[in-house]
Design a protein around this motif. Sequence first.
Motif, PDB file in Angstrom:
ATOM      1  N   ALA A   1       0.857  -1.183   0.000  1.00  0.00           N
ATOM      2  CA  ALA A   1       0.000   0.000   0.000  1.00  0.00           C
ATOM      3  C   ALA A   1       0.890   1.228   0.000  1.00  0.00           C
ATOM      4  O   ALA A   1       1.752   1.372   0.864  1.00  0.00           O
ATOM      5  N   ASP A   2       0.705   2.087  -0.982  1.00  0.00           N
ATOM      6  CA  ASP A   2       1.472   3.327  -1.076  1.00  0.00           C
ATOM      7  C   ASP A   2       0.613   4.499  -0.614  1.00  0.00           C
ATOM      8  O   ASP A   2      -0.524   4.680  -1.095  1.00  0.00           O
ATOM      9  N   LEU A   3       1.120   5.298   0.305  1.00  0.00           N
ATOM     10  CA  LEU A   3       0.468   6.526   0.751  1.00  0.00           C
ATOM     11  C   LEU A   3       1.328   7.694   0.301  1.00  0.00           C
ATOM     12  O   LEU A   3       2.488   7.818   0.721  1.00  0.00           O
ATOM     13  N   VAL A   4       0.759   8.547  -0.567  1.00  0.00           N
ATOM     14  CA  VAL A   4       1.526   9.603  -1.225  1.00  0.00           C
ATOM     15  C   VAL A   4       0.929  10.962  -0.900  1.00  0.00           C
ATOM     16  O   VAL A   4      -0.299  11.137  -0.929  1.00  0.00           O
ATOM     17  N   ASP A   5       1.786  11.913  -0.584  1.00  0.00           N
ATOM     18  CA  ASP A   5       1.370  13.305  -0.395  1.00  0.00           C
ATOM     19  C   ASP A   5       1.443  13.997  -1.755  1.00  0.00           C
ATOM     20  O   ASP A   5       2.526  14.286  -2.253  1.00  0.00           O
ATOM     21  N   GLU A   6       0.293  14.252  -2.352  1.00  0.00           N
ATOM     22  CA  GLU A   6       0.254  14.822  -3.697  1.00  0.00           C
ATOM     23  C   GLU A   6       0.300  16.346  -3.710  1.00  0.00           C
ATOM     24  O   GLU A   6       0.401  16.947  -4.779  1.00  0.00           O
ATOM     25  N   GLN A   7       0.195  16.979  -2.551  1.00  0.00           N
ATOM     26  CA  GLN A   7       0.258  18.442  -2.508  1.00  0.00           C
ATOM     27  C   GLN A   7       1.182  18.894  -1.385  1.00  0.00           C
ATOM     28  O   GLN A   7       0.869  19.812  -0.629  1.00  0.00           O
ATOM     29  N   ALA A   8       2.338  18.269  -1.323  1.00  0.00           N
ATOM     30  CA  ALA A   8       3.289  18.575  -0.254  1.00  0.00           C
ATOM     31  C   ALA A   8       3.775  20.016  -0.317  1.00  0.00           C
ATOM     32  O   ALA A   8       4.122  20.608   0.708  1.00  0.00           O
ATOM     33  N   GLY A   9       3.789  20.608  -1.504  1.00  0.00           N
ATOM     34  CA  GLY A   9       4.298  21.961  -1.640  1.00  0.00           C
ATOM     35  C   GLY A   9       3.270  23.047  -1.413  1.00  0.00           C
ATOM     36  O   GLY A   9       3.603  24.240  -1.491  1.00  0.00           O
ATOM     37  N   SER A  10       2.020  22.690  -1.108  1.00  0.00           N
ATOM     38  CA  SER A  10       0.968  23.684  -0.944  1.00  0.00           C
ATOM     39  C   SER A  10       0.766  24.046   0.516  1.00  0.00           C
ATOM     40  O   SER A  10       0.760  23.172   1.395  1.00  0.00           O
ATOM     41  N   LEU A  11       0.580  25.351   0.785  1.00  0.00           N
ATOM     42  CA  LEU A  11       0.297  25.822   2.132  1.00  0.00           C
ATOM     43  C   LEU A  11      -1.195  26.019   2.371  1.00  0.00           C
ATOM     44  O   LEU A  11      -1.614  26.266   3.508  1.00  0.00           O
ATOM     45  N   THR A  12      -2.002  25.902   1.321  1.00  0.00           N
ATOM     46  CA  THR A  12      -3.430  26.209   1.444  1.00  0.00           C
ATOM     47  C   THR A  12      -4.331  25.034   1.102  1.00  0.00           C
ATOM     48  O   THR A  12      -5.549  25.163   1.121  1.00  0.00           O
ATOM     49  N   SER A  13      -3.745  23.888   0.762  1.00  0.00           N
ATOM     50  CA  SER A  13      -4.556  22.731   0.412  1.00  0.00           C
ATOM     51  C   SER A  13      -3.815  21.459   0.796  1.00  0.00           C
ATOM     52  O   SER A  13      -2.617  21.490   1.103  1.00  0.00           O
ATOM     53  N   ALA A  14      -4.540  20.354   0.780  1.00  0.00           N
ATOM     54  CA  ALA A  14      -3.943  19.058   1.110  1.00  0.00           C
ATOM     55  C   ALA A  14      -4.446  18.023   0.125  1.00  0.00           C
ATOM     56  O   ALA A  14      -5.566  18.119  -0.386  1.00  0.00           O
ATOM     57  N   GLY A  15      -3.602  17.031  -0.142  1.00  0.00           N
ATOM     58  CA  GLY A  15      -3.999  15.985  -1.059  1.00  0.00           C
ATOM     59  C   GLY A  15      -3.220  14.707  -0.800  1.00  0.00           C
ATOM     60  O   GLY A  15      -1.986  14.714  -0.819  1.00  0.00           O
ATOM     61  N   LEU A  16      -3.925  13.623  -0.512  1.00  0.00           N
ATOM     62  CA  LEU A  16      -3.293  12.336  -0.264  1.00  0.00           C
ATOM     63  C   LEU A  16      -3.859  11.296  -1.222  1.00  0.00           C
ATOM     64  O   LEU A  16      -5.031  11.378  -1.630  1.00  0.00           O
ATOM     65  N   ARG A  17      -3.039  10.327  -1.557  1.00  0.00           N
ATOM     66  CA  ARG A  17      -3.487   9.233  -2.410  1.00  0.00           C
ATOM     67  C   ARG A  17      -3.004   7.914  -1.828  1.00  0.00           C
ATOM     68  O   ARG A  17      -1.834   7.756  -1.517  1.00  0.00           O
ATOM     69  N   LEU A  18      -3.951   6.989  -1.683  1.00  0.00           N
ATOM     70  CA  LEU A  18      -3.637   5.657  -1.181  1.00  0.00           C
ATOM     71  C   LEU A  18      -3.941   4.640  -2.263  1.00  0.00           C
ATOM     72  O   LEU A  18      -5.058   4.593  -2.779  1.00  0.00           O
ATOM     73  N   THR A  19      -2.955   3.825  -2.606  1.00  0.00           N
ATOM     74  CA  THR A  19      -3.167   2.740  -3.555  1.00  0.00           C
ATOM     75  C   THR A  19      -2.779   1.427  -2.902  1.00  0.00           C
ATOM     76  O   THR A  19      -1.767   1.342  -2.205  1.00  0.00           O
ATOM     77  N   VAL A  20      -3.603   0.419  -3.127  1.00  0.00           N
ATOM     78  CA  VAL A  20      -3.353  -0.914  -2.595  1.00  0.00           C
ATOM     79  C   VAL A  20      -3.221  -1.856  -3.778  1.00  0.00           C
ATOM     80  O   VAL A  20      -4.146  -1.988  -4.589  1.00  0.00           O
ATOM     81  N   VAL A  21      -2.062  -2.520  -3.882  1.00  0.00           N
ATOM     82  CA  VAL A  21      -1.745  -3.339  -5.049  1.00  0.00           C
ATOM     83  C   VAL A  21      -1.363  -4.745  -4.592  1.00  0.00           C
ATOM     84  O   VAL A  21      -0.604  -4.918  -3.633  1.00  0.00           O
ATOM     85  N   SER A  22      -1.897  -5.743  -5.302  1.00  0.00           N
ATOM     86  CA  SER A  22      -1.500  -7.131  -5.083  1.00  0.00           C
ATOM     87  C   SER A  22      -1.301  -7.773  -6.444  1.00  0.00           C
ATOM     88  O   SER A  22      -2.218  -7.785  -7.269  1.00  0.00           O
ATOM     89  N   GLY A  23      -0.109  -8.276  -6.691  1.00  0.00           N
ATOM     90  CA  GLY A  23       0.198  -8.796  -8.015  1.00  0.00           C
ATOM     91  C   GLY A  23       0.144  -7.675  -9.033  1.00  0.00           C
ATOM     92  O   GLY A  23       0.752  -6.620  -8.850  1.00  0.00           O
ATOM     93  N   SER A  24      -0.618  -7.868 -10.082  1.00  0.00           N
ATOM     94  CA  SER A  24      -0.761  -6.840 -11.109  1.00  0.00           C
ATOM     95  C   SER A  24      -2.063  -6.065 -10.967  1.00  0.00           C
ATOM     96  O   SER A  24      -2.417  -5.265 -11.832  1.00  0.00           O
ATOM     97  N   THR A  25      -2.791  -6.273  -9.859  1.00  0.00           N
ATOM     98  CA  THR A  25      -4.102  -5.654  -9.676  1.00  0.00           C
ATOM     99  C   THR A  25      -4.059  -4.554  -8.628  1.00  0.00           C
ATOM    100  O   THR A  25      -3.585  -4.774  -7.502  1.00  0.00           O
ATOM    101  N   THR A  26      -4.537  -3.383  -9.002  1.00  0.00           N
ATOM    102  CA  THR A  26      -4.743  -2.307  -8.037  1.00  0.00           C
ATOM    103  C   THR A  26      -6.143  -2.477  -7.464  1.00  0.00           C
ATOM    104  O   THR A  26      -7.144  -2.266  -8.155  1.00  0.00           O
ATOM    105  N   HIS A  27      -6.225  -2.869  -6.209  1.00  0.00           N
ATOM    106  CA  HIS A  27      -7.520  -3.130  -5.583  1.00  0.00           C
ATOM    107  C   HIS A  27      -8.186  -1.865  -5.055  1.00  0.00           C
ATOM    108  O   HIS A  27      -9.414  -1.796  -4.976  1.00  0.00           O
ATOM    109  N   LEU A  28      -7.382  -0.880  -4.709  1.00  0.00           N
ATOM    110  CA  LEU A  28      -7.923   0.380  -4.199  1.00  0.00           C
ATOM    111  C   LEU A  28      -7.071   1.527  -4.692  1.00  0.00           C
ATOM    112  O   LEU A  28      -5.847   1.485  -4.602  1.00  0.00           O
ATOM    113  N   ASP A  29      -7.751   2.547  -5.220  1.00  0.00           N
ATOM    114  CA  ASP A  29      -7.097   3.801  -5.583  1.00  0.00           C
ATOM    115  C   ASP A  29      -7.950   4.905  -4.970  1.00  0.00           C
ATOM    116  O   ASP A  29      -9.067   5.157  -5.414  1.00  0.00           O
ATOM    117  N   TYR A  30      -7.444   5.536  -3.910  1.00  0.00           N
ATOM    118  CA  TYR A  30      -8.243   6.440  -3.079  1.00  0.00           C
ATOM    119  C   TYR A  30      -7.547   7.795  -3.004  1.00  0.00           C
ATOM    120  O   TYR A  30      -6.423   7.897  -2.509  1.00  0.00           O
TER     121      TYR A  30
END
Length: 230
Positions: free
Chosen positions: A44-73
């Motif tokens: 499971a990868d947890l990524v900060d997609e707006q790390a450079g912003s002071l006025t907004s926030a953005g996170l993305r969580l992906t859960v992968v098993s084998g070649s299948t992405t089961h969750l993209d949040y």
Amino acid sequence: MYQAGTNTYAVDPARTGAPPNGVRFILYELASNGALTATEIGYADLVDEQAGSLTSAGLRLTVVSGSTTHLDYHFTLAGTIATASVGVNGYLSNGTERVNFEITTTGQLFGRAGPVTFDARLEVPSEDFVVTANVTGEAGQTNGDGVMAFTVQSHTDVLLINSTTTGGNVDATVKVNGKLFATVTGPNDNVVIKGDGGRDLTAVELHALGHAVAFAGGMFETFGGLLAPV
């Protein structure tokens, strides 16, 4: 990676592939008793997609098993404390079927007051199935004034529930494929249910209406569950 001795996750300097702006958690198979085994099944990868912003926030969580992405949040937060916008979108998949979801809410970031809006959409493309919901009202009110529109589309069939609540009184219509099926009017605790033309609904129709309302309630719980990690 997981450390069984301390029941915690720790950085493994020998591993590569983790996102540069986030963290990767290794996922493990569960034993029959619910305990973690040493068998890796994905990550499971947890990524900060707006790390450079002071006025907004953005996170993305992906859960992968084998070649299948089961969750993209995806989660986003923008706006001001007085009028904040929270967004959640992504999909769930078992590798064959896919459920897409998108939710946006606006309102006061802290406290329970002021106007709020809620817009949600869930779809299963392979089944030609779509649910949408739109709600406007005031935060912090139980059975307060507000407007709701709820739609279920399955292939060519469409269920539409529109409801307006004012001063503790509800005025709602239920339509199936564009035709009026039922009206619900009166005080919240003592509504009057009628069919098209003001007739009484049959027992079968009342049963069907109950299932439709229960399904709508279940879908709002599902949308709430998708917002819960926020």
